[in-house]
Design an enzyme around this catalytic site. Structure first.
Site, PDB file in Angstrom:
ATOM      1  N   GLY A 123      -3.137  -8.823  -5.986  1.00 14.70           N
ATOM      2  CA  GLY A 123      -3.239  -7.364  -5.901  1.00 14.70           C
ATOM      3  C   GLY A 123      -4.632  -6.944  -6.334  1.00 14.70           C
ATOM      4  O   GLY A 123      -4.830  -5.887  -6.944  1.00 14.70           O
TER       5      GLY A 123
ATOM      6  N   GLY B  37      -6.626  -3.346  -5.506  1.00 15.45           N
ATOM      7  CA  GLY B  37      -6.144  -2.043  -5.961  1.00 15.45           C
ATOM      8  C   GLY B  37      -7.087  -1.416  -6.981  1.00 15.45           C
ATOM      9  O   GLY B  37      -8.166  -1.951  -7.272  1.00 15.45           O
ATOM     10  N   GLN B  38      -6.651  -0.286  -7.516  1.00 17.08           N
ATOM     11  CA  GLN B  38      -7.491   0.473  -8.449  1.00 17.08           C
ATOM     12  C   GLN B  38      -7.880  -0.371  -9.658  1.00 17.08           C
ATOM     13  O   GLN B  38      -9.042  -0.427 -10.044  1.00 17.08           O
ATOM     14  CB  GLN B  38      -6.732   1.727  -8.917  1.00 17.08           C
ATOM     15  CG  GLN B  38      -7.560   2.630  -9.806  1.00 17.08           C
ATOM     16  CD  GLN B  38      -6.711   3.637 -10.578  1.00 17.08           C
ATOM     17  OE1 GLN B  38      -5.493   3.472 -10.701  1.00 17.08           O
ATOM     18  NE2 GLN B  38      -7.341   4.668 -11.083  1.00 17.08           N
TER      19      GLN B  38
ATOM     20  N   ASP C  11      -5.181 -10.623  -2.066  1.00 16.03           N
ATOM     21  CA  ASP C  11      -4.476  -9.382  -1.743  1.00 16.03           C
ATOM     22  C   ASP C  11      -3.979  -9.475  -0.315  1.00 16.03           C
ATOM     23  O   ASP C  11      -4.399 -10.352   0.448  1.00 16.03           O
ATOM     24  CB  ASP C  11      -5.397  -8.157  -1.919  1.00 16.03           C
ATOM     25  CG  ASP C  11      -4.594  -6.905  -2.292  1.00 16.03           C
ATOM     26  OD1 ASP C  11      -3.563  -6.646  -1.631  1.00 16.03           O
ATOM     27  OD2 ASP C  11      -4.987  -6.207  -3.243  1.00 16.03           O
TER      28      ASP C  11
ATOM     29  N   ARG D  97      -4.553  -7.451   2.050  1.00 18.64           N
ATOM     30  CA  ARG D  97      -5.693  -7.260   2.950  1.00 18.64           C
ATOM     31  C   ARG D  97      -6.966  -7.160   2.133  1.00 18.64           C
ATOM     32  O   ARG D  97      -6.931  -6.826   0.956  1.00 18.64           O
ATOM     33  CB  ARG D  97      -5.504  -6.061   3.880  1.00 18.64           C
ATOM     34  CG  ARG D  97      -5.313  -4.729   3.247  1.00 18.64           C
ATOM     35  CD  ARG D  97      -4.950  -3.680   4.281  1.00 18.64           C
ATOM     36  NE  ARG D  97      -3.561  -3.781   4.688  1.00 18.64           N
ATOM     37  CZ  ARG D  97      -2.526  -3.273   3.996  1.00 18.64           C
ATOM     38  NH1 ARG D  97      -2.745  -2.635   2.863  1.00 18.64           N
ATOM     39  NH2 ARG D  97      -1.289  -3.404   4.423  1.00 18.64           N
TER      40      ARG D  97
ATOM     41  N   ILE E  57       2.456 -11.254  -1.646  1.00 19.72           N
ATOM     42  CA  ILE E  57       3.109 -11.842  -2.816  1.00 19.72           C
ATOM     43  C   ILE E  57       4.582 -12.177  -2.559  1.00 19.72           C
ATOM     44  O   ILE E  57       5.195 -12.952  -3.298  1.00 19.72           O
ATOM     45  CB  ILE E  57       2.912 -10.940  -4.061  1.00 19.72           C
ATOM     46  CG1 ILE E  57       3.362 -11.651  -5.332  1.00 19.72           C
ATOM     47  CG2 ILE E  57       3.627  -9.602  -3.910  1.00 19.72           C
ATOM     48  CD1 ILE E  57       2.747 -12.991  -5.560  1.00 19.72           C
TER      49      ILE E  57
ATOM     50  N   TYR F 146      10.362   2.806  -9.364  1.00 18.58           N
ATOM     51  CA  TYR F 146       9.222   2.133 -10.007  1.00 18.58           C
ATOM     52  C   TYR F 146       9.549   1.826 -11.476  1.00 18.58           C
ATOM     53  O   TYR F 146       9.371   0.699 -11.943  1.00 18.58           O
ATOM     54  CB  TYR F 146       8.003   3.049  -9.895  1.00 18.58           C
ATOM     55  CG  TYR F 146       6.746   2.540 -10.523  1.00 18.58           C
ATOM     56  CD1 TYR F 146       6.156   1.351 -10.101  1.00 18.58           C
ATOM     57  CD2 TYR F 146       6.102   3.269 -11.523  1.00 18.58           C
ATOM     58  CE1 TYR F 146       4.973   0.904 -10.669  1.00 18.58           C
ATOM     59  CE2 TYR F 146       4.921   2.838 -12.087  1.00 18.58           C
ATOM     60  CZ  TYR F 146       4.361   1.648 -11.658  1.00 18.58           C
ATOM     61  OH  TYR F 146       3.195   1.214 -12.210  1.00 18.58           O
TER      62      TYR F 146
ATOM     63  N   LYS G 156      10.048  -1.761 -13.306  1.00 21.17           N
ATOM     64  CA  LYS G 156       9.200  -2.171 -14.435  1.00 21.17           C
ATOM     65  C   LYS G 156      10.051  -2.467 -15.674  1.00 21.17           C
ATOM     66  O   LYS G 156       9.766  -3.409 -16.420  1.00 21.17           O
ATOM     67  CB  LYS G 156       8.150  -1.097 -14.742  1.00 21.17           C
ATOM     68  CG  LYS G 156       7.045  -0.992 -13.690  1.00 21.17           C
ATOM     69  CD  LYS G 156       6.181  -2.246 -13.644  1.00 21.17           C
ATOM     70  CE  LYS G 156       5.060  -2.144 -12.634  1.00 21.17           C
ATOM     71  NZ  LYS G 156       4.314  -3.415 -12.467  1.00 21.17           N
TER      72      LYS G 156
HETATM   73  N1  SER Z   1      -0.083   5.605 -12.723  1.00 20.68           N
HETATM   74  C1  SER Z   1       1.258   5.156 -12.469  1.00 20.68           C
HETATM   75  C2  SER Z   1       1.946   6.031 -11.490  1.00 20.68           C
HETATM   76  O1  SER Z   1       1.663   7.214 -11.483  1.00 20.68           O
HETATM   77  C3  SER Z   1       2.038   5.136 -13.742  1.00 20.68           C
HETATM   78  O2  SER Z   1       2.221   3.832 -14.113  1.00 20.68           O
HETATM   79  O3  SER Z   1       2.756   5.565 -10.761  1.00 20.68           O
END
Ligand code: SER
Length: 322
Positions: free
Chosen positions: A11, A14-15, A37, A39, A56, A146, A150
């Site tokens: 990954g 990503g940011q 990643d 791409r 992944i 999400y 997590k």
């Molecule tokens: N920055 C994340 C989100 O907004 C929080 O873990 O999904």
């Protein structure tokens, strides 16, 4: 610490990954940091060292990459963030959980990977959680896919550590703010876009309401926390689910006021969308005292110092682009 380590970043585009790859290249040498990643990004940082295309969810491909490079450490960052996962809940669960299992199982069965970094999030908390000074332990009950993924992932990380000694380390990131790479699919992303709009002379239309306070962290502090927990001695990592982590907390009105101190003409309007409900289920202020006690966490940036740094650096980048 820097000698024989080889590091795989999954990954990586990503940011967080983009900036982490750059930091890891400086510490370990670019040849030792394998970026992977689904791409490739055209950020120049990926031209410095090896890059592999990796979905992944493809365990076979992951196994091949690990056999090829023999990474001693894996930073597994690939995930759908909060807003995107709400749009695609089944895929969000699949990517976030199966991706983690693929890495954990390979560490357990392959004998190559010695240490794993896997990010968790403030999204593990929910409406029953204490919102101000949210403690490390207490009600979780996340209400987003999400957050559920997590929360489950944290417990699996701890399980793999307890049962098979897999050295997984984790932080519950707040919203991450940086100028080098763009966030994608998060509820906290407005706090990056707002600086771009300010510099382009645009009014920022905020998808959260004025008073929505959320925990946030400036990228240099996020990188420091991530590298510090990975470099800490295993004995100091006393929490094997994930550590609460904080830098600052603010609402859209407060960040817009901080920007106005530097760019007086800046303006903001509010048009909350489905992300408001996600934000409302999360804590406002996080108690990160365990990270401070166990491995010396201490963030450097405030809203004011971050705003100055963001604006100075974005201005310099935009100047270069002209
Ligand atoms: N920055 C994340 C989100 O907004 C929080 O873990 O999904």
């Amino acid at each position: 610490m820097s000698g024989k380590e080889t590091i795989l970043v999954i990954g990586s585009c990503g940011q967080l990954g983009t900036e982490l790859v750059e930091s890891l290249q400086k510490i370990y040498g670019a040849a030792q940091v394998i970026a992977a990643d689904i791409r490739r990004s055209n950020n120049p940082v990926f031209q410095n060292g090896p890059f592999e295309i990796l979905d992944i969810l493809d365990q076979k491909r992951l196994t091949e990459i690990v056999a090829k490079y023999k990474p001693t450490q894996v930073y597994h960052l690939a995930a759908l963030l909060s807003a995107t996962a709400e749009q695609k809940p089944e895929f969000g669960w699949k990517l976030n959980m199966d991706g983690l299992f693929n890495v954990l199982n390979l560490a357990r069965d392959g004998g190559i990977i010695k240490k794993i970094y896997w990010p968790s999030s403030i999204a593990v908390f929910g409406p029953n959680t204490i919102r101000n000074n949210t403690p490390q332990y207490g009600a979780m009950d996340p209400t987003t896919i999400y957050g559920i993924s997590k929360n489950a992932g944290e417990l699996y990380a701890q399980y793999y550590f307890n049962r098979w000694g897999i050295d997984v380390r984790s932080l519950r990131y707040p919203g991450l703010i940086g100028y080098k790479s763009a966030p994608g699919g998060g509820t906290t992303d407005y706090a990056v876009q707002i600086y771009h709009d300010a510099l382009e002379g645009k009014t920022h239309e905020c998808f959260l309401s004025e008073q929505t306070t959320l925990p946030m962290l400036y990228m240099p502090d996020a990188l420091k926390a991530t590298l510090d927990i990975m470099h800490a001695s295993a004995a100091d990592i006393k929490i094997r689910t994930s550590y609460n982590l904080a830098g600052m907390s603010f609402n859209p009105n407060e960040i817009s006021e901080a920007i106005k101190q530097i760019i007086p003409d800046f303006s903001i309007t509010y048009n909350p969308d489905y992300r408001q409900a996600i934000a409302d289920s999360w804590p406002a202020i996080i108690d990160d005292s365990r990270a401070r006690e166990d491995w010396g966490w201490n963030p450097a940036y405030t809203l004011e110092s971050m705003s100055k740094d963001m604006i100075d650096n974005l201005q310099a980048l935009k100047g270069q682009a002209i």
